[in-house]
Design an enzyme around this catalytic site. Structure first.
Site, mmCIF file in Angstrom:
data_model
loop_
_atom_site.group_PDB
_atom_site.id
_atom_site.type_symbol
_atom_site.label_atom_id
_atom_site.label_comp_id
_atom_site.label_asym_id
_atom_site.label_seq_id
_atom_site.Cartn_x
_atom_site.Cartn_y
_atom_site.Cartn_z
ATOM 1 N N ASN A 68 -7.748 -2.838 14.186
ATOM 2 C CA ASN A 68 -9.131 -3.208 13.826
ATOM 3 C C ASN A 68 -9.187 -4.368 12.825
ATOM 4 O O ASN A 68 -10.221 -4.613 12.212
ATOM 5 C CB ASN A 68 -9.898 -1.991 13.279
ATOM 6 C CG ASN A 68 -9.293 -1.446 11.987
ATOM 7 O OD1 ASN A 68 -8.371 -2.037 11.424
ATOM 8 N ND2 ASN A 68 -9.808 -0.323 11.521
ATOM 9 N N GLU A 108 -9.751 -1.539 5.174
ATOM 10 C CA GLU A 108 -10.477 -1.282 6.411
ATOM 11 C C GLU A 108 -11.735 -2.159 6.486
ATOM 12 O O GLU A 108 -12.142 -2.749 5.478
ATOM 13 C CB GLU A 108 -10.871 0.204 6.466
ATOM 14 C CG GLU A 108 -9.686 1.163 6.472
ATOM 15 C CD GLU A 108 -8.965 1.247 7.825
ATOM 16 O OE1 GLU A 108 -9.039 0.298 8.628
ATOM 17 O OE2 GLU A 108 -8.307 2.283 8.054
ATOM 18 N N HIS A 113 -7.408 -4.702 10.018
ATOM 19 C CA HIS A 113 -7.146 -4.408 8.600
ATOM 20 C C HIS A 113 -5.807 -5.002 8.158
ATOM 21 O O HIS A 113 -4.863 -5.085 8.932
ATOM 22 C CB HIS A 113 -7.247 -2.915 8.290
ATOM 23 C CG HIS A 113 -6.113 -2.047 8.762
ATOM 24 N ND1 HIS A 113 -6.256 -1.123 9.771
ATOM 25 C CD2 HIS A 113 -4.841 -1.942 8.339
ATOM 26 C CE1 HIS A 113 -5.114 -0.489 9.947
ATOM 27 N NE2 HIS A 113 -4.221 -0.972 9.093
ATOM 28 N N ASP A 138 0.830 -1.203 0.000
ATOM 29 C CA ASP A 138 0.000 0.000 0.000
ATOM 30 C C ASP A 138 0.864 1.252 0.000
ATOM 31 O O ASP A 138 2.087 1.190 0.167
ATOM 32 C CB ASP A 138 -0.950 -0.008 1.214
ATOM 33 C CG ASP A 138 -0.258 -0.415 2.511
ATOM 34 O OD1 ASP A 138 0.980 -0.373 2.566
ATOM 35 O OD2 ASP A 138 -0.953 -0.763 3.465
HETATM 36 C C1 GLP Z 1 -0.720 0.354 8.551
HETATM 37 C C2 GLP Z 1 -0.332 -0.498 7.353
HETATM 38 C C3 GLP Z 1 -0.554 -1.982 7.592
HETATM 39 C C4 GLP Z 1 0.007 -2.370 8.945
HETATM 40 C C5 GLP Z 1 -0.671 -1.579 10.032
HETATM 41 C C6 GLP Z 1 -0.211 -1.958 11.427
HETATM 42 O O1 GLP Z 1 -2.059 0.652 8.584
HETATM 43 N N1 GLP Z 1 -1.041 -0.124 6.179
HETATM 44 O O2 GLP Z 1 0.041 -2.725 6.546
HETATM 45 O O3 GLP Z 1 -0.157 -3.753 9.157
HETATM 46 O O4 GLP Z 1 -0.383 -0.212 9.808
HETATM 47 O O5 GLP Z 1 0.976 -1.292 11.750
HETATM 48 P P1 GLP Z 1 1.888 -1.669 12.971
HETATM 49 O O6 GLP Z 1 2.605 -2.923 12.609
HETATM 50 O O7 GLP Z 1 2.845 -0.503 13.090
HETATM 51 O O8 GLP Z 1 1.018 -1.825 14.150
#
Ligand code: GLP
Length: 254
Positions: free
Chosen positions: A133, A140, A135, A65
């Site tokens: 959440n 989302e 995702h 992404d």
């Molecule tokens: C962002 C990214 C996801 C990732 C998420 C969780 O939203 N788009 O790919 O998994 O954050 O991030 P973290 O690993 O820092 O909790």
């Protein structure tokens, strides 16, 4: 689904890197994820590179992404983040790291182009983190379980969670991102998802033991035949069948 439970984030990274390494040795295309969860996995892959056990010089990578509107060279772009955290520490070529074109004035067009590019290439193994959440990528809750790469308006919770990368300034966090869809992600031949810490315990429960539902987008992984979930004790703390998963890991053939 294979569930691997480890004591802490470092061991999670080591276990996830062991899942990814054979694909790198075979020169396969890999899918990379941003966020703090995959950092220990990248650290371990960098160590394996430094030990001379892995080379990425001919590997192609697709990012999950990217924020809409952030140039690749912006410090908060996911392309730059992946470069800083991982690809610049190994022999990855920047030109082999693909991401949605976040500066295209028409993000829907950029998303469609990215979908075409991934479909033409294929991904052998996709690394994933998970949001609080549930995702994955930036899909989302309510995302289509078989959807393509798309433009996604970010959930207020995600904006709040990610404000830490923008000096805590919620208003600085882009409101939209381009993300591989759940259909795109689950076309990868193999998937390894990492999660650590108790803030991820509900999401991990939703993915592993909860119902298949667009309200927990990661639960779509229940439909995929080659998924490994690697979590620490804290992220596994809501799972009801921990002993079963530990036994399965002990007696797994091959
Ligand atoms: C962002 C990214 C996801 C990732 C998420 C969780 O939203 N788009 O790919 O998994 O954050 O991030 P973290 O690993 O820092 O909790």
């Amino acid at each position: 689904m294979d569930i691997i439970i480890r004591a802490n984030a470092q061991e999670v990274g080591e276990a996830a890197a062991q899942v990814i390494a054979p694909f790198v040795r075979e020169g396969k295309t890999i899918g990379l994820a941003t966020g703090s969860s995959p950092l220990t996995t990248y650290k371990e892959l960098i160590r394996l590179y430094e030990e001379g056990e892995l080379s990425f010089s001919n590997i192609q990578a697709f990012l999950l992404d990217e924020y809409v509107g952030l140039d690749r060279e912006d410090d908060n772009s996911y392309f730059k983040t992946i470069r800083n955290e991982f690809t610049s520490h190994v022999d990855f070529k920047d030109s082999n790291v693909h991401s949605p074109d976040s500066t295209d004035p028409d993000p829907y067009h950029a998303a469609a182009l990215y979908e075409e590019k991934i479909t033409a290439s294929g991904v052998a193994i996709q690394l994933l983190g998970v949001g609080v959440n549930g995702h994955i990528g930036f899909n989302e809750p309510t995302s289509a379980l078989q959807g393509p790469t798309k433009v996604q308006a970010l959930h207020p919770q995600t904006i709040k969670d990610n404000a830490r990368f923008f000096n805590g300034a919620i208003e600085e966090v882009p409101t939209h991102a381009m993300t591989q869809g759940l259909g795109t992600i689950t076309r990868a031949e193999n998937i390894v998802l990492v999660a650590t810490g108790d803030t991820k315990a509900d999401a991990v429960w939703g993915i592993v033991e909860g119902p298949l539902t667009a309200m927990c987008p990661g639960s779509v992984l229940q439909l995929h035949p080659n998924v490994t979930i690697v979590v620490d004790e804290a992220a596994a703390s809501r799972l009801e069948n921990v002993e079963y998963y530990r036994t399965m890991e002990r007696i797994r053939l091959g």
